[in-house]
Motif scaffolding. Structure first.
Motif, PDB file in Angstrom:
ATOM      1  N   PHE A 153       0.141  -1.463  -7.694  1.00 15.13           N
ATOM      2  CA  PHE A 153       0.802  -1.107  -6.437  1.00 15.13           C
ATOM      3  C   PHE A 153       1.878  -0.054  -6.685  1.00 15.13           C
ATOM      4  CE2 PHE A 153       4.350  -1.730  -3.504  1.00 15.13           C
ATOM      5  CZ  PHE A 153       3.727  -1.403  -2.326  1.00 15.13           C
ATOM      6  N   ILE A 154       2.673  -0.252  -7.741  1.00 15.58           N
ATOM      7  CA  ILE A 154       3.728   0.709  -8.066  1.00 15.58           C
ATOM      8  C   ILE A 154       3.107   2.052  -8.438  1.00 15.58           C
ATOM      9  CG2 ILE A 154       5.550   1.249  -9.741  1.00 15.58           C
ATOM     10  CD1 ILE A 154       6.179  -1.795  -9.738  1.00 15.58           C
ATOM     11  N   ASP A 155       2.042   2.005  -9.248  1.00 16.69           N
ATOM     12  CA  ASP A 155       1.361   3.255  -9.622  1.00 16.69           C
ATOM     13  C   ASP A 155       0.870   4.009  -8.384  1.00 16.69           C
ATOM     14  OD1 ASP A 155       1.761   2.643 -12.286  1.00 16.69           O
ATOM     15  OD2 ASP A 155      -0.302   1.920 -12.615  1.00 16.69           O
ATOM     16  N   VAL A 156       0.240   3.291  -7.480  1.00 23.49           N
ATOM     17  CA  VAL A 156      -0.297   3.917  -6.269  1.00 23.49           C
ATOM     18  C   VAL A 156       0.842   4.418  -5.378  1.00 23.49           C
ATOM     19  CG1 VAL A 156      -1.562   3.457  -4.124  1.00 23.49           C
ATOM     20  CG2 VAL A 156      -2.482   2.677  -6.307  1.00 23.49           C
ATOM     21  N   SER A 157       1.911   3.649  -5.269  1.00 25.15           N
ATOM     22  CA  SER A 157       3.059   4.071  -4.460  1.00 25.15           C
ATOM     23  C   SER A 157       3.651   5.368  -4.986  1.00 25.15           C
ATOM     24  CB  SER A 157       4.135   2.988  -4.442  1.00 25.15           C
ATOM     25  OG  SER A 157       3.667   1.841  -3.817  1.00 25.15           O
ATOM     26  N   LEU A 158       3.807   5.450  -6.298  1.00 25.37           N
ATOM     27  CA  LEU A 158       4.339   6.681  -6.896  1.00 25.37           C
ATOM     28  C   LEU A 158       3.398   7.854  -6.680  1.00 25.37           C
ATOM     29  CD1 LEU A 158       5.826   5.293 -10.235  1.00 25.37           C
ATOM     30  CD2 LEU A 158       7.083   6.166  -8.248  1.00 25.37           C
ATOM     31  N   LEU A 159       2.102   7.606  -6.829  1.00 26.07           N
ATOM     32  CA  LEU A 159       1.117   8.656  -6.597  1.00 26.07           C
ATOM     33  C   LEU A 159       1.193   9.174  -5.167  1.00 26.07           C
ATOM     34  CD1 LEU A 159      -1.456  10.158  -7.781  1.00 26.07           C
ATOM     35  CD2 LEU A 159      -2.752   8.370  -6.628  1.00 26.07           C
ATOM     36  N   ILE A 160       1.260   8.265  -4.205  1.00 24.74           N
ATOM     37  CA  ILE A 160       1.325   8.647  -2.790  1.00 24.74           C
ATOM     38  C   ILE A 160       2.631   9.382  -2.501  1.00 24.74           C
ATOM     39  CG2 ILE A 160       1.516   7.742  -0.436  1.00 24.74           C
ATOM     40  CD1 ILE A 160      -0.511   5.570  -1.297  1.00 24.74           C
ATOM     41  N   THR A 161       3.730   8.861  -3.034  1.00 27.51           N
ATOM     42  CA  THR A 161       5.029   9.500  -2.810  1.00 27.51           C
ATOM     43  C   THR A 161       5.045  10.919  -3.364  1.00 27.51           C
ATOM     44  OG1 THR A 161       6.137   7.362  -2.892  1.00 27.51           O
ATOM     45  CG2 THR A 161       7.509   9.301  -3.251  1.00 27.51           C
ATOM     46  N   ASN A 162       4.513  11.077  -4.564  1.00 29.62           N
ATOM     47  CA  ASN A 162       4.453  12.413  -5.161  1.00 29.62           C
ATOM     48  C   ASN A 162       3.556  13.341  -4.355  1.00 29.62           C
ATOM     49  OD1 ASN A 162       6.215  11.755  -7.238  1.00 29.62           O
ATOM     50  ND2 ASN A 162       4.588  11.143  -8.623  1.00 29.62           N
ATOM     51  N   ALA A 166       0.043   0.017   6.697  1.00 28.07           N
ATOM     52  CA  ALA A 166      -1.226  -0.694   6.858  1.00 28.07           C
ATOM     53  C   ALA A 166      -1.927  -0.852   5.508  1.00 28.07           C
ATOM     54  CB  ALA A 166      -2.123   0.050   7.844  1.00 28.07           C
ATOM     55  N   GLN A 167      -1.856   0.181   4.670  1.00 29.99           N
ATOM     56  CA  GLN A 167      -2.464   0.088   3.350  1.00 29.99           C
ATOM     57  C   GLN A 167      -1.757  -0.955   2.492  1.00 29.99           C
ATOM     58  OE1 GLN A 167      -2.269   4.162   2.033  1.00 29.99           O
ATOM     59  NE2 GLN A 167      -4.292   4.646   2.872  1.00 29.99           N
ATOM     60  N   ILE A 168      -0.444  -1.042   2.602  1.00 29.99           N
ATOM     61  CA  ILE A 168       0.314  -2.052   1.859  1.00 29.99           C
ATOM     62  C   ILE A 168      -0.144  -3.452   2.264  1.00 29.99           C
ATOM     63  CG2 ILE A 168       2.595  -3.122   1.588  1.00 29.99           C
ATOM     64  CD1 ILE A 168       3.757  -0.271   1.766  1.00 29.99           C
ATOM     65  N   HIS A 169      -0.265  -3.687   3.561  1.00 28.53           N
ATOM     66  CA  HIS A 169      -0.696  -5.000   4.035  1.00 28.53           C
ATOM     67  C   HIS A 169      -2.115  -5.317   3.561  1.00 28.53           C
ATOM     68  CE1 HIS A 169       2.850  -5.973   6.341  1.00 28.53           C
ATOM     69  NE2 HIS A 169       2.810  -4.778   6.906  1.00 28.53           N
ATOM     70  N   GLU A 170      -2.978  -4.338   3.620  1.00 30.70           N
ATOM     71  CA  GLU A 170      -4.353  -4.535   3.164  1.00 30.70           C
ATOM     72  C   GLU A 170      -4.377  -4.848   1.665  1.00 30.70           C
ATOM     73  OE1 GLU A 170      -8.490  -1.978   2.818  1.00 30.70           O
ATOM     74  OE2 GLU A 170      -7.012  -1.400   4.326  1.00 30.70           O
ATOM     75  N   PHE A 171      -3.565  -4.117   0.911  1.00 27.24           N
ATOM     76  CA  PHE A 171      -3.490  -4.336  -0.530  1.00 27.24           C
ATOM     77  C   PHE A 171      -2.957  -5.732  -0.839  1.00 27.24           C
ATOM     78  CE2 PHE A 171      -1.354  -3.936  -4.661  1.00 27.24           C
ATOM     79  CZ  PHE A 171      -2.411  -3.482  -5.425  1.00 27.24           C
ATOM     80  N   ASN A 172      -1.906  -6.156  -0.119  1.00 30.56           N
ATOM     81  CA  ASN A 172      -1.352  -7.502  -0.320  1.00 30.56           C
ATOM     82  C   ASN A 172      -2.391  -8.575  -0.038  1.00 30.56           C
ATOM     83  OD1 ASN A 172       1.161  -6.565  -1.086  1.00 30.56           O
ATOM     84  ND2 ASN A 172       2.008  -6.714   0.967  1.00 30.56           N
TER      85      ASN A 172
END
Length: 97
Positions: free
Chosen positions: A75-84, A39-45
């Motif tokens: 988006f990549i920065d946030v994805s990595l942060l969330i994954t970590n 849902a966050q990805i869709h909102e971000f897009n």
């Protein structure tokens, strides 16, 4: 013969109710987190599209391309942060078991 068939099922180990409940809770928590992330990805897009693309055309101008590149980078920065962060949470929960 029926007694042999029934006894083989009765002798099979059964999972403990608490273990099954815990596994189900963990599974549901992970699925909920995946749904929230999606849902966050869709909102971000949607946000990036509204922010960067004034009007769709046959090709991107330099300003739009730069804006979209920056959105992708963030988006990549946030994805990595969330994954970590998820990895840290999983390590803490696995260490507590």
């Amino acid at each position: 013969m029926a007694e042999l068939f029934n006894s083989s099922f009765q002798d099979a180990p059964k999972p403990k109710a608490g273990a099954v409940d815990s596994e189900l809770d963990n599974f549901l928590m992970m699925e909920k987190q995946k749904a929230q992330f999606t849902a966050q990805i869709h909102e971000f897009n949607d946000f990036c599209w509204e922010k960067c693309v004034d009007k769709p055309g046959s090709k991107l101008d330099g300003k739009t391309e730069t804006c979209l590149n920056n959105c992708v980078d963030r988006f990549i920065d946030v994805s990595l942060l969330i994954t970590n962060r998820f990895a840290q949470i999983l390590q803490k929960s696995a260490g507590g078991m």
